[in-house]
Write an enzyme that holds these catalytic residues in place. Sequence first.
Site, PDB file in Angstrom:
ATOM      1  N   CYS A   2     -28.464  15.088 -13.841  1.00 51.42           N
ATOM      2  CA  CYS A   2     -29.607  13.935 -12.512  1.00 51.42           C
ATOM      3  C   CYS A   2     -29.697  11.918 -12.671  1.00 51.42           C
ATOM      4  O   CYS A   2     -28.076  12.094 -13.800  1.00 51.42           O
ATOM      5  CB  CYS A   2     -30.924  14.706 -12.877  1.00 51.42           C
ATOM      6  SG  CYS A   2     -31.214  16.278 -13.354  1.00 51.42           S
ATOM      7  N   ARG A  27     -26.491  10.671  -8.139  1.00 51.89           N
ATOM      8  CA  ARG A  27     -26.296  12.030  -9.395  1.00 51.89           C
ATOM      9  C   ARG A  27     -27.247  13.318  -8.951  1.00 51.89           C
ATOM     10  O   ARG A  27     -27.171  13.797 -10.027  1.00 51.89           O
ATOM     11  CB  ARG A  27     -26.914  11.903 -10.370  1.00 51.89           C
ATOM     12  CG  ARG A  27     -25.385  10.609 -11.244  1.00 51.89           C
ATOM     13  CD  ARG A  27     -26.047  10.108 -12.631  1.00 51.89           C
ATOM     14  NE  ARG A  27     -25.746  10.604 -13.739  1.00 51.89           N
ATOM     15  CZ  ARG A  27     -25.344  11.090 -14.392  1.00 51.89           C
ATOM     16  NH1 ARG A  27     -23.876  10.219 -14.228  1.00 51.89           N
ATOM     17  NH2 ARG A  27     -25.298  12.316 -15.243  1.00 51.89           N
ATOM     18  N   TRP A  73     -31.795  16.456  -9.959  1.00 55.82           N
ATOM     19  CA  TRP A  73     -30.887  17.815  -9.208  1.00 55.82           C
ATOM     20  C   TRP A  73     -31.696  18.551  -9.817  1.00 55.82           C
ATOM     21  O   TRP A  73     -31.246  19.090 -10.737  1.00 55.82           O
ATOM     22  CB  TRP A  73     -29.480  17.600  -9.596  1.00 55.82           C
ATOM     23  CG  TRP A  73     -27.683  18.138  -8.926  1.00 55.82           C
ATOM     24  CD1 TRP A  73     -27.795  19.199  -9.684  1.00 55.82           C
ATOM     25  CD2 TRP A  73     -27.335  18.269  -7.819  1.00 55.82           C
ATOM     26  NE1 TRP A  73     -26.699  20.490  -8.531  1.00 55.82           N
ATOM     27  CE2 TRP A  73     -27.237  19.149  -7.499  1.00 55.82           C
ATOM     28  CE3 TRP A  73     -28.388  17.621  -6.760  1.00 55.82           C
ATOM     29  CZ2 TRP A  73     -26.430  19.869  -6.728  1.00 55.82           C
ATOM     30  CZ3 TRP A  73     -27.215  18.047  -5.061  1.00 55.82           C
ATOM     31  CH2 TRP A  73     -26.377  19.161  -5.675  1.00 55.82           C
ATOM     32  N   ASN A  99     -31.830  14.796 -18.612  1.00 54.86           N
ATOM     33  CA  ASN A  99     -30.221  15.356 -17.708  1.00 54.86           C
ATOM     34  C   ASN A  99     -30.209  16.922 -18.602  1.00 54.86           C
ATOM     35  O   ASN A  99     -29.353  16.026 -19.547  1.00 54.86           O
ATOM     36  CB  ASN A  99     -30.128  14.421 -17.419  1.00 54.86           C
ATOM     37  CG  ASN A  99     -28.428  14.854 -16.880  1.00 54.86           C
ATOM     38  OD1 ASN A  99     -28.457  15.579 -16.130  1.00 54.86           O
ATOM     39  ND2 ASN A  99     -27.746  13.888 -17.199  1.00 54.86           N
ATOM     40  N   GLY A 100     -29.869  17.318 -17.881  1.00 54.12           N
ATOM     41  CA  GLY A 100     -29.119  18.799 -18.649  1.00 54.12           C
ATOM     42  C   GLY A 100     -29.980  19.917 -18.683  1.00 54.12           C
ATOM     43  O   GLY A 100     -30.819  20.181 -17.500  1.00 54.12           O
ATOM     44  N   GLU A 480      -4.974  27.672  -3.075  1.00 55.12           N
ATOM     45  CA  GLU A 480      -6.500  26.247  -2.986  1.00 55.12           C
ATOM     46  C   GLU A 480      -5.533  25.361  -3.472  1.00 55.12           C
ATOM     47  O   GLU A 480      -6.067  23.970  -2.581  1.00 55.12           O
ATOM     48  CB  GLU A 480      -6.633  26.792  -4.661  1.00 55.12           C
ATOM     49  CG  GLU A 480      -8.083  25.701  -4.944  1.00 55.12           C
ATOM     50  CD  GLU A 480      -9.186  24.869  -3.793  1.00 55.12           C
ATOM     51  OE1 GLU A 480      -9.497  25.048  -2.466  1.00 55.12           O
ATOM     52  OE2 GLU A 480     -10.119  24.139  -4.125  1.00 55.12           O
ATOM     53  N   LYS A 484      -5.970  22.091  -1.049  1.00 53.11           N
ATOM     54  CA  LYS A 484      -6.227  20.741  -1.631  1.00 53.11           C
ATOM     55  C   LYS A 484      -5.020  19.417  -0.979  1.00 53.11           C
ATOM     56  O   LYS A 484      -5.353  18.659  -0.421  1.00 53.11           O
ATOM     57  CB  LYS A 484      -6.210  20.780  -2.992  1.00 53.11           C
ATOM     58  CG  LYS A 484      -6.839  20.781  -3.858  1.00 53.11           C
ATOM     59  CD  LYS A 484      -8.542  19.491  -3.587  1.00 53.11           C
ATOM     60  CE  LYS A 484      -9.181  21.090  -2.555  1.00 53.11           C
ATOM     61  NZ  LYS A 484     -10.611  21.059  -2.471  1.00 53.11           N
ATOM     62  N   GLU A 487      -5.349  18.505   2.790  1.00 58.00           N
ATOM     63  CA  GLU A 487      -6.548  18.429   3.679  1.00 58.00           C
ATOM     64  C   GLU A 487      -6.650  16.514   3.527  1.00 58.00           C
ATOM     65  O   GLU A 487      -7.163  16.151   4.024  1.00 58.00           O
ATOM     66  CB  GLU A 487      -7.624  18.385   3.213  1.00 58.00           C
ATOM     67  CG  GLU A 487      -8.735  18.539   1.565  1.00 58.00           C
ATOM     68  CD  GLU A 487      -9.462  19.469   1.687  1.00 58.00           C
ATOM     69  OE1 GLU A 487     -10.688  19.465   2.549  1.00 58.00           O
ATOM     70  OE2 GLU A 487      -9.790  19.797   0.634  1.00 58.00           O
ATOM     71  N   HIS A 503      10.161  38.145   3.575  1.00 62.04           N
ATOM     72  CA  HIS A 503       9.761  39.058   4.796  1.00 62.04           C
ATOM     73  C   HIS A 503       9.458  37.758   5.813  1.00 62.04           C
ATOM     74  O   HIS A 503       9.142  38.001   7.415  1.00 62.04           O
ATOM     75  CB  HIS A 503       8.486  39.409   4.779  1.00 62.04           C
ATOM     76  CG  HIS A 503       8.211  40.839   3.580  1.00 62.04           C
ATOM     77  ND1 HIS A 503       9.007  42.040   3.991  1.00 62.04           N
ATOM     78  CD2 HIS A 503       7.846  40.704   1.876  1.00 62.04           C
ATOM     79  CE1 HIS A 503       9.184  42.857   3.199  1.00 62.04           C
ATOM     80  NE2 HIS A 503       8.370  41.968   1.825  1.00 62.04           N
ATOM     81  N   LYS A 602     -18.111  16.478   4.288  1.00 60.97           N
ATOM     82  CA  LYS A 602     -18.279  16.990   3.039  1.00 60.97           C
ATOM     83  C   LYS A 602     -19.427  18.553   3.759  1.00 60.97           C
ATOM     84  O   LYS A 602     -19.057  19.508   2.564  1.00 60.97           O
ATOM     85  CB  LYS A 602     -18.947  16.764   2.239  1.00 60.97           C
ATOM     86  CG  LYS A 602     -19.867  17.232   1.213  1.00 60.97           C
ATOM     87  CD  LYS A 602     -18.246  16.778   0.336  1.00 60.97           C
ATOM     88  CE  LYS A 602     -18.772  17.715  -0.920  1.00 60.97           C
ATOM     89  NZ  LYS A 602     -16.833  18.119  -1.776  1.00 60.97           N
TER      90      LYS A 602
END
Length: 607
Positions: A2, A27, A73, A99-100, A480, A484, A487, A503, A602
């Site tokens: 946050c 945030r 958040w 925050n947290g 992954e 990365k 992209e 193969h 996004k």
Amino acid sequence: MCGIMGYAGPQEAAPIIMDGLKRLEYRGYDSAGIAIGNGTIKVTKAEGKIVNLEALLEGEPSNGKIGIGHTRWATHGPPSDANAHPHADPSGEFVVVHNGIIENFQAIRDELAAHGSEFASDTDTELLAHLVAREYDGDLADAVRRTVALSEGAYAMVVMSTREPEKIVAVRKISPLVIGLGDGETFLASDIPAVLHHTRDFLIIEDDEMVIVTAEGASVETIAGDPIDRAVTHIDWDAEQAEKGGYEHFMLKEIYEQPDVITETLGGRISEEGTVWLEDIEFDDAYIAGLDRVWITACGTAYHAGLIGQEIFRRVLRIPANVEYAHELRYADPIIGPSELLIAISQSGETADTLAAARIAPEHGSRMLAITNVVGSTLSRYADDILYTRAGPEISVASTKAYMAMLIAQYLLALRLGAARGTVDRARAQAVAHGLHLMPAAIEEVLRREDQAVVAAERIVDAEDVYFIGRGLDYAIAMEGSLKLKEISYLHSEAMPAGELKHGTLALITEGVPVVAIITQRAVYSKTISAIQEVKARGGKVIAVAYDTDTEIERHADMVLRIPEMNDLLAPVAAVVPLQLLAYHVARLRGHDIDQPRNLAKSVTVE
Ligand code: F6R
């Protein structure tokens, strides 16, 4: 994650705090609020973006020269006016933003309720306001100190009170907090960019420190109350650099946030012994014991997290687990029944393909569990059970920290389900918990080796194609790493199980073609070595990702990106980091717009 903002000085506090909150909106942005002191403390708050709060304040301005504000958040309780910060005790004399996460939230709430407290919100923050009020006996800093002693977790809390109207008292326990020093005015914020246009002189508050802020300045102390002589940090960054925390791109900043993200995702959910509590999971042990299969569905990077999940669930629960691309699952006429759990993974919780696949669960009478980063997202609203990943807002289009949090969330879920099914004994649960608790430090160590990834990037930057190989969990990480790279660097790459190379794809391995081999899984180590030898025999150049303790690999690979030795089951968490850094540095060397790669968004809200 946050955003926190505070001000004490000669000017009207509200416009300064609102301006700071707007700069901190990245945030978190599901609700916001401010508290302004002027004899009493006036709290104004609103669900949604900061413009909603602004509209309220236009109708009813808050006057006063001291105040605190917050952009949220959500972690406890959905976004709403009531759950927005600041929160006050019932008298309204003690007001808190935070925050947290307060890990012993439930125990505190139960204890306060047993003594007759009533709550206006679902948040852990409100409990802090109750505690500060209860603990106050003439010294606000002391009351905050006692409250901190009662509150476990990683957080930053900021308190003001009508009893000591000229002060703001704040504490940092892991979540960031900085003090901006002006001329006869003092600012407090989660992040430097929020106040950089007011001052360039800062006191950076460290973990387990308290700061007492007035218009005249700030005094820093240990939580125990011993004074600290904190040197002033002068910031030279421009505003854009500052928003990225001094990093060149949000992607790099988010890669570096991963140790903290792991701490947040684990926060309050797992004991040293490996007992797991997951707050928004409604099903009981009898349901878990009756499970016949786990399905996972997702897209892109979230799908790759699901590949790891599939293997972990199989190994830990000893029942079939399948991951399917959401866009495929939907049209695959899947055979899903009431004794099967569908897990939908989505950072945004808004990916149209994933939402559509998630709807299959109720059609087949099975439960749907959402693993998502966004509280109140569409996916979370569809879900029977929710596991929030707590990665905080991710700005870079290429996902890094959100992926990391998805992995950690799945380890937690596997331990929780495994305990209920009796497939995880105490020793194993303890070993995994131990490994997870050590993980932030392990990732810090991998990040300290960023220069190795730079060297590797220089070796592949001019390649036409790059191949990623691995077996089992290493294959999932290869997928992954490859995504990365493509992209953001626009370099063609492909990932495959190491055993699959021979193969067909081996035909493409010629002199100098780079192959990234992930080799952490001891059970298949020699098999991956064989694949590496096939590559070497054709002149391919191998960059391996391997444990520090692996001395054998040097005989086979041209270069090794090292990670600390750990339990193989957890190795993906560390092994992905050098690959994120590799992709980042290739894209940087190629001069691309790293945070906003071409053709990508996004959140993909069309099917
Ligand atoms: C890649 C990336 C995408 C997303 C995918 C799903 O870095 O970010 O592949 O993972 O579009 O998005 P969410 O997780 O929001 O459903």
